[in-house]
Design a protein around this motif. Sequence first.
Motif, PDB file in Angstrom:
ATOM      1  N   ALA A  62     -11.385 -55.321 -37.858  1.00 36.93           N
ATOM      2  CA  ALA A  62     -11.930 -54.282 -36.989  1.00 36.93           C
ATOM      3  C   ALA A  62     -11.363 -54.394 -35.583  1.00 36.93           C
ATOM      4  O   ALA A  62     -11.009 -53.385 -34.955  1.00 36.93           O
ATOM      5  CB  ALA A  62     -13.452 -54.373 -36.957  1.00 36.93           C
ATOM      6  N   ARG A  63     -11.274 -55.628 -35.068  1.00 34.54           N
ATOM      7  CA  ARG A  63     -10.729 -55.815 -33.716  1.00 34.54           C
ATOM      8  C   ARG A  63      -9.299 -55.306 -33.627  1.00 34.54           C
ATOM      9  O   ARG A  63      -8.926 -54.605 -32.693  1.00 34.54           O
ATOM     10  CB  ARG A  63     -10.777 -57.300 -33.327  1.00 34.54           C
ATOM     11  N   GLN A  64      -8.502 -55.650 -34.644  1.00 34.15           N
ATOM     12  CA  GLN A  64      -7.125 -55.177 -34.660  1.00 34.15           C
ATOM     13  C   GLN A  64      -7.083 -53.649 -34.755  1.00 34.15           C
ATOM     14  O   GLN A  64      -6.289 -52.988 -34.082  1.00 34.15           O
ATOM     15  CB  GLN A  64      -6.373 -55.794 -35.845  1.00 34.15           C
ATOM     16  N   GLY A  65      -7.967 -53.090 -35.575  1.00 35.95           N
ATOM     17  CA  GLY A  65      -8.017 -51.639 -35.734  1.00 35.95           C
ATOM     18  C   GLY A  65      -8.383 -50.934 -34.451  1.00 35.95           C
ATOM     19  O   GLY A  65      -7.762 -49.922 -34.088  1.00 35.95           O
ATOM     20  N   SER A 115     -21.144 -55.673 -36.248  1.00 40.00           N
ATOM     21  CA  SER A 115     -21.517 -55.280 -34.895  1.00 40.00           C
ATOM     22  C   SER A 115     -20.300 -55.274 -33.987  1.00 40.00           C
ATOM     23  O   SER A 115     -19.461 -56.187 -34.044  1.00 40.00           O
ATOM     24  CB  SER A 115     -22.559 -56.263 -34.339  1.00 40.00           C
ATOM     25  N   THR A 116     -20.223 -54.257 -33.145  1.00 41.51           N
ATOM     26  CA  THR A 116     -19.113 -54.204 -32.188  1.00 41.51           C
ATOM     27  C   THR A 116     -19.243 -55.274 -31.111  1.00 41.51           C
ATOM     28  O   THR A 116     -18.309 -55.494 -30.344  1.00 41.51           O
ATOM     29  CB  THR A 116     -19.032 -52.813 -31.520  1.00 41.51           C
ATOM     30  N   LEU A 122     -13.804 -58.327 -29.594  1.00 40.74           N
ATOM     31  CA  LEU A 122     -14.068 -57.064 -30.285  1.00 40.74           C
ATOM     32  C   LEU A 122     -14.764 -56.092 -29.343  1.00 40.74           C
ATOM     33  O   LEU A 122     -14.393 -54.913 -29.258  1.00 40.74           O
ATOM     34  CB  LEU A 122     -14.915 -57.315 -31.533  1.00 40.74           C
ATOM     35  N   ALA A 123     -15.757 -56.558 -28.609  1.00 45.42           N
ATOM     36  CA  ALA A 123     -16.480 -55.691 -27.677  1.00 45.42           C
ATOM     37  C   ALA A 123     -15.548 -55.121 -26.618  1.00 45.42           C
ATOM     38  O   ALA A 123     -15.662 -53.944 -26.246  1.00 45.42           O
ATOM     39  CB  ALA A 123     -17.617 -56.470 -27.013  1.00 45.42           C
ATOM     40  N   ASP A 124     -14.606 -55.918 -26.133  1.00 46.55           N
ATOM     41  CA  ASP A 124     -13.682 -55.461 -25.098  1.00 46.55           C
ATOM     42  C   ASP A 124     -12.802 -54.320 -25.589  1.00 46.55           C
ATOM     43  O   ASP A 124     -12.600 -53.322 -24.887  1.00 46.55           O
ATOM     44  CB  ASP A 124     -12.805 -56.618 -24.619  1.00 46.55           C
ATOM     45  N   VAL A 125     -12.264 -54.462 -26.795  1.00 47.17           N
ATOM     46  CA  VAL A 125     -11.342 -53.445 -27.279  1.00 47.17           C
ATOM     47  C   VAL A 125     -12.097 -52.182 -27.700  1.00 47.17           C
ATOM     48  O   VAL A 125     -11.588 -51.061 -27.566  1.00 47.17           O
ATOM     49  CB  VAL A 125     -10.469 -54.001 -28.434  1.00 47.17           C
ATOM     50  N   VAL A 126     -13.340 -52.327 -28.175  1.00 44.31           N
ATOM     51  CA  VAL A 126     -14.171 -51.155 -28.463  1.00 44.31           C
ATOM     52  C   VAL A 126     -14.439 -50.391 -27.165  1.00 44.31           C
ATOM     53  O   VAL A 126     -14.352 -49.156 -27.128  1.00 44.31           O
ATOM     54  CB  VAL A 126     -15.506 -51.573 -29.121  1.00 44.31           C
ATOM     55  N   ASN A 127     -14.741 -51.120 -26.113  1.00 39.06           N
ATOM     56  CA  ASN A 127     -14.982 -50.481 -24.820  1.00 39.06           C
ATOM     57  C   ASN A 127     -13.746 -49.747 -24.322  1.00 39.06           C
ATOM     58  O   ASN A 127     -13.846 -48.663 -23.734  1.00 39.06           O
ATOM     59  CB  ASN A 127     -15.414 -51.528 -23.796  1.00 39.06           C
ATOM     60  N   ARG A 128     -12.574 -50.329 -24.578  1.00 37.12           N
ATOM     61  CA  ARG A 128     -11.330 -49.666 -24.148  1.00 37.12           C
ATOM     62  C   ARG A 128     -11.139 -48.340 -24.867  1.00 37.12           C
ATOM     63  O   ARG A 128     -10.751 -47.339 -24.262  1.00 37.12           O
ATOM     64  CB  ARG A 128     -10.135 -50.594 -24.397  1.00 37.12           C
ATOM     65  N   ALA A 129     -11.427 -48.311 -26.163  1.00 38.67           N
ATOM     66  CA  ALA A 129     -11.303 -47.072 -26.930  1.00 38.67           C
ATOM     67  C   ALA A 129     -12.313 -46.037 -26.440  1.00 38.67           C
ATOM     68  O   ALA A 129     -11.984 -44.853 -26.271  1.00 38.67           O
ATOM     69  CB  ALA A 129     -11.503 -47.353 -28.416  1.00 38.67           C
ATOM     70  N   ASN A 130     -13.554 -46.480 -26.201  1.00 47.20           N
ATOM     71  CA  ASN A 130     -14.581 -45.557 -25.717  1.00 47.20           C
ATOM     72  C   ASN A 130     -14.211 -44.971 -24.358  1.00 47.20           C
ATOM     73  O   ASN A 130     -14.447 -43.788 -24.089  1.00 47.20           O
ATOM     74  CB  ASN A 130     -15.924 -46.280 -25.592  1.00 47.20           C
TER      75      ASN A 130
END
Length: 205
Positions: A62-65, A115-116, A122-130
């Motif tokens: 997920a993190r890579q994705g 969980s993101t 993982l949380a950092d890269v999710v935040n970047r996408a958001n």
Amino acid sequence: MPKRGYHHGNLRQALIEAALKLIEEKGPTGFTLSEAAKQAGVTPAAVYRHYEGREDLIAECARQGYGIFADLMQHAYESGQPSALAAFEATGRAYLAFARRFPGHYIAMFESGISTNRTPELADVVNRANTVLEKAAGDLSQHIPEDKRPPASMFSAHIWAMSHGVVELFARNSPGKASPFPPEDLLETGIGIYLRGLGLIPGDS
């Protein structure tokens, strides 16, 4: 003969690629670490040097994705400039393109129950996408009077939800969910209706 993962010197990535293939074939809960190890050409014991369990491996997928996803969204946003509308619409199309091109990553990100916030990375890269989609929404919403302007986070969440719905129902060959319209058309018209409702594009004459 050396095990393939060690031979190539990148066991972690070999395990990720094995897991992505298994996720596509069996779903995020339909395989074991032993199966991932076999796919990667290593012993099950070797897997535990990098991952404590299957969820850790899926979280890394997920993190890579999300990293790939954020890069695609950023590229789409920049390619639509200087028009705020074109940039916003491009990010919506990028979501659909990502789901089709990277199905294993997509499932790990959105359908695995991971969980993101499982790891800081993982949380950092999710935040970047958001942030990319919120930026696109914020740019476009500047054309709405301030007293009628929705928060950029709400604006982007609406489009994210619409994009996700089109992907889940019509772009991933869900059984019994056929549509007479291409997913791209469904998403484009849906976004158009939403933007007309906000007064950001003119209505039909």
